[in-house]
Design a protein around this motif. Structure first.
Motif, mmCIF file in Angstrom:
data_model
loop_
_atom_site.group_PDB
_atom_site.id
_atom_site.type_symbol
_atom_site.label_atom_id
_atom_site.label_comp_id
_atom_site.label_asym_id
_atom_site.label_seq_id
_atom_site.Cartn_x
_atom_site.Cartn_y
_atom_site.Cartn_z
ATOM 1 N N CYS A 54 0.837 -1.209 0.000
ATOM 2 C CA CYS A 54 0.000 0.000 0.000
ATOM 3 C C CYS A 54 0.868 1.254 0.000
ATOM 4 C CB CYS A 54 -0.939 0.008 1.210
ATOM 5 S SG CYS A 54 -2.247 -1.223 1.092
ATOM 6 N N ALA A 55 1.985 1.215 0.720
ATOM 7 C CA ALA A 55 2.890 2.366 0.766
ATOM 8 C C ALA A 55 3.455 2.653 -0.621
ATOM 9 C CB ALA A 55 4.017 2.108 1.766
ATOM 10 N N ALA A 56 3.839 1.597 -1.339
ATOM 11 C CA ALA A 56 4.401 1.791 -2.685
ATOM 12 C C ALA A 56 3.349 2.384 -3.618
ATOM 13 C CB ALA A 56 4.914 0.459 -3.235
ATOM 14 N N GLU A 57 2.117 1.908 -3.487
ATOM 15 C CA GLU A 57 1.038 2.454 -4.321
ATOM 16 C C GLU A 57 0.782 3.923 -3.979
ATOM 17 O OE1 GLU A 57 -0.460 1.335 -6.958
ATOM 18 O OE2 GLU A 57 0.675 -0.540 -6.875
ATOM 19 N N ALA A 58 0.863 4.247 -2.685
ATOM 20 C CA ALA A 58 0.658 5.640 -2.260
ATOM 21 C C ALA A 58 1.762 6.532 -2.833
ATOM 22 C CB ALA A 58 0.624 5.725 -0.737
ATOM 23 N N ALA A 59 2.990 6.040 -2.830
ATOM 24 C CA ALA A 59 4.092 6.805 -3.433
ATOM 25 C C ALA A 59 3.828 6.958 -4.931
ATOM 26 C CB ALA A 59 5.426 6.084 -3.199
ATOM 27 N N GLY A 60 3.234 5.919 -5.516
ATOM 28 C CA GLY A 60 2.907 5.954 -6.942
ATOM 29 C C GLY A 60 1.911 7.055 -7.280
ATOM 30 N N LEU A 61 1.015 7.353 -6.349
ATOM 31 C CA LEU A 61 0.030 8.416 -6.583
ATOM 32 C C LEU A 61 0.706 9.777 -6.659
ATOM 33 C CD1 LEU A 61 -2.945 7.203 -4.357
ATOM 34 C CD2 LEU A 61 -2.788 7.212 -6.852
ATOM 35 N N GLN A 62 1.962 9.829 -6.155
ATOM 36 C CA GLN A 62 2.734 11.070 -6.277
ATOM 37 C C GLN A 62 3.818 10.915 -7.348
ATOM 38 O OE1 GLN A 62 3.697 13.222 -2.608
ATOM 39 N NE2 GLN A 62 2.503 11.733 -1.460
ATOM 40 N N GLY A 63 3.642 9.907 -8.203
ATOM 41 C CA GLY A 63 4.554 9.741 -9.333
ATOM 42 C C GLY A 63 5.876 9.069 -9.017
ATOM 43 N N SER A 64 5.976 8.423 -7.841
ATOM 44 C CA SER A 64 7.265 7.823 -7.467
ATOM 45 C C SER A 64 7.145 6.352 -7.116
ATOM 46 C CB SER A 64 7.867 8.583 -6.282
ATOM 47 O OG SER A 64 8.172 9.894 -6.657
ATOM 48 N N TYR A 65 6.286 5.641 -7.870
ATOM 49 C CA TYR A 65 6.116 4.226 -7.546
ATOM 50 C C TYR A 65 7.428 3.447 -7.619
ATOM 51 C CZ TYR A 65 5.191 -0.639 -7.680
ATOM 52 O OH TYR A 65 5.282 -1.972 -7.397
ATOM 53 N N TRP A 66 8.131 3.506 -8.743
ATOM 54 C CA TRP A 66 9.327 2.667 -8.900
ATOM 55 C C TRP A 66 10.460 3.111 -7.983
ATOM 56 C CZ3 TRP A 66 8.988 -1.963 -10.838
ATOM 57 C CH2 TRP A 66 7.994 -2.249 -11.784
#
Lengths: 150, 154
Positions: A54-66
Motif C-alpha cells: 500500500c505504501a508503494a502504491e501511495a508513493a505511486g500516486l505522487q509519481g514515485s512508484y518505482w
C-alpha cells in the motif's frame, strides 16, 4: 510499467518483505525487459507485506512508484513506519498525502486486485514471473535471464 | 485417487491440539482436505501460507479447510505456529498414512502423502479432487475456487 517498450514483457508477482523477490529485482535490473510488478502480499508469512504494498502504491500516486519500490528492495531491514516516512522525505514526497493515501480504500483495493489476479493465475509462491503466458516460480533461472539477453 | 461422486471414507484424526476430528462431525458443510507430504518442508510452507490468505473467503462460502499429513499432532502444532496459520492440521500418524491411503493419495515409495486436494460436499460425497503431478508442484488456490464456482453453477 518500466523498461524498454520493445523489450520482452515480464509480469512479476512479488512481496516487499520477501528476500527472494529482492534478489529477483536485482537480477531483472541487469537484463533488458519491460516490467510490470503486481502485489502478492502473503501476510501470514510476511506481516508487513500488505502495508508495504500500500505504501508503494501511495508513493505511486505522487509519481514515485518505482523509486519507492527500489528503495524498499534496497533495504528490507527498515520497513517500520518511521523508515517509510524517511523514504518519503528522501524522495521529496508530501508526507501527509502519503499517510492518507496508503490507508485509503482505493489503494487497498488496488493491492487486493493484484493479489486476486495472482490467485486466479495460480500463483503460490513469490516471486512468480510470467513471460509469454508461462509462469516461472521462484528466483529466475540463469536460462530465463539469458533468454532476455538474446 | 478418489473420484467425484464416491462417498468419502470416514476418518477420525487428531488435530494440532490433540482433539479428534471426524468426517462425520463435519457433515452438513463443505470440507476441503489439503493432503501434503510433510510439515516443515519448504514448499508446503508457501502452500498453507497462501491458502491462509483466502481462508476468510472460504469460510464465507461455507467451506472448512483441513491440512492432512503423516506428521504427529505435536509436529503440526509447532508447524502451525511457525507458519502463523490457523488452518487446522490433522495427524494421519497412526496407522501411518491410513487416511491418505483410503483417499488414494498415499505415495508408497516415499512413505508420505502426495500433494492433493479433495472437496467433500455436505452429504459426505466427494465433489472434486485434484492430485498434483509432482510434490514440487503446488496446486493454486484458484483450483479450489474454480471447483466451488463450478458447483454453484451446476
Amino acid at each position: 510499467m518500466r523498461g524498454d517498450r520493445d523489450a520482452p514483457l515480464v509480469v512479476e508477482y512479488g512481496d516487499y518483505e520477501c528476500p527472494y523477490c529482492a534478489k529477483t529485482d536485482g537480477l531483472l535490473a541487469g537484463v533488458r525487459v519491460r516490467r510490470v510488478f503486481r502485489h502478492f502480499p502473503v501476510v501470514s508469512k510476511h506481516p508487513r507485506a500488505r502495508v508495504l504494498a500500500c505504501a508503494a502504491e501511495a508513493a505511486g500516486l505522487q509519481g514515485s512508484y518505482w523509486e519507492f519500490h527500489d528503495s524498499l528492495y534496497a533495504d528490507q531491514g527498515r520497513i517500520d513506519d518511521p523508515h517509510l516516512w524517511e523514504r518519503v522525505r528522501e524522495l521529496g514526497l508530501d508526507l501527509d498525502r502519503f499517510e492518507a493515501d496508503r490507508r485509503s480504500e482505493a489503494v487497498a483495493e488496488r493491492v487486493e486486485r493484484d493479489f486476486r489476479s495472482g490467485l486466479r493465475a495460480g500463483v503460490v509462491t513469490t516471486p512468480t514471473l510470467f513471460v509469454d503466458g508461462q509462469a516461472h516460480a521462484g528466483v529466475p533461472s540463469e536460462e530465463l535471464l539469458q533468454s532476455f539477453l538474446r | 485417487m478418489i473420484e467425484p461422486g464416491t462417498p468419502a471414507p470416514d476418518f477420525s484424526l487428531r488435530n494440532q491440539d490433540g482433539e479428534e476430528v471426524s468426517l462425520e462431525s463435519l457433515r452438513g458443510g463443505t470440507v476441503v482436505l489439503v493432503f501434503y507430504p510433510l510439515d516443515f518442508s519448504p514448499v508446503c510452507t508457501d502452500q498453507l501460507n497462501v491458502y491462509q490468505e483466502v481462508l476468510g473467503e472460504l469460510h464465507a462460502r461455507g467451506v472448512e479447510m483441513y491440512g492432512v499429513s503423516v506428521d504427529s499432532a505435536y509436529s503440526h502444532k509447532a508447524f502451525q505456529e511457525k507458519l502463523g496459520v490457523s488452518i487446522p492440521l490433522l495427524a494421519d500418524f497412526h496407522p501411518k498414512g491410513a487416511v491418505a491411503r483410503a483417499f488414494g493419495v498415499y505415495d508408497e515409495e516415499r512413505g508420505v502423502s502426495a500433494r492433493a486436494l479433495v472437496m467433500i460436499g455436505p452429504d459426505g460425497a466427494v465433489v472434486w479432487s485434484y492430485r498434483s503431478p509432482s510434490p514440487l508442484e503446488i496446486p493454486g488456490a484458484n483450483l479450489i475456487f474454480d471447483a466451488l464456482d463450478e458447483r454453484a453453477a451446476a
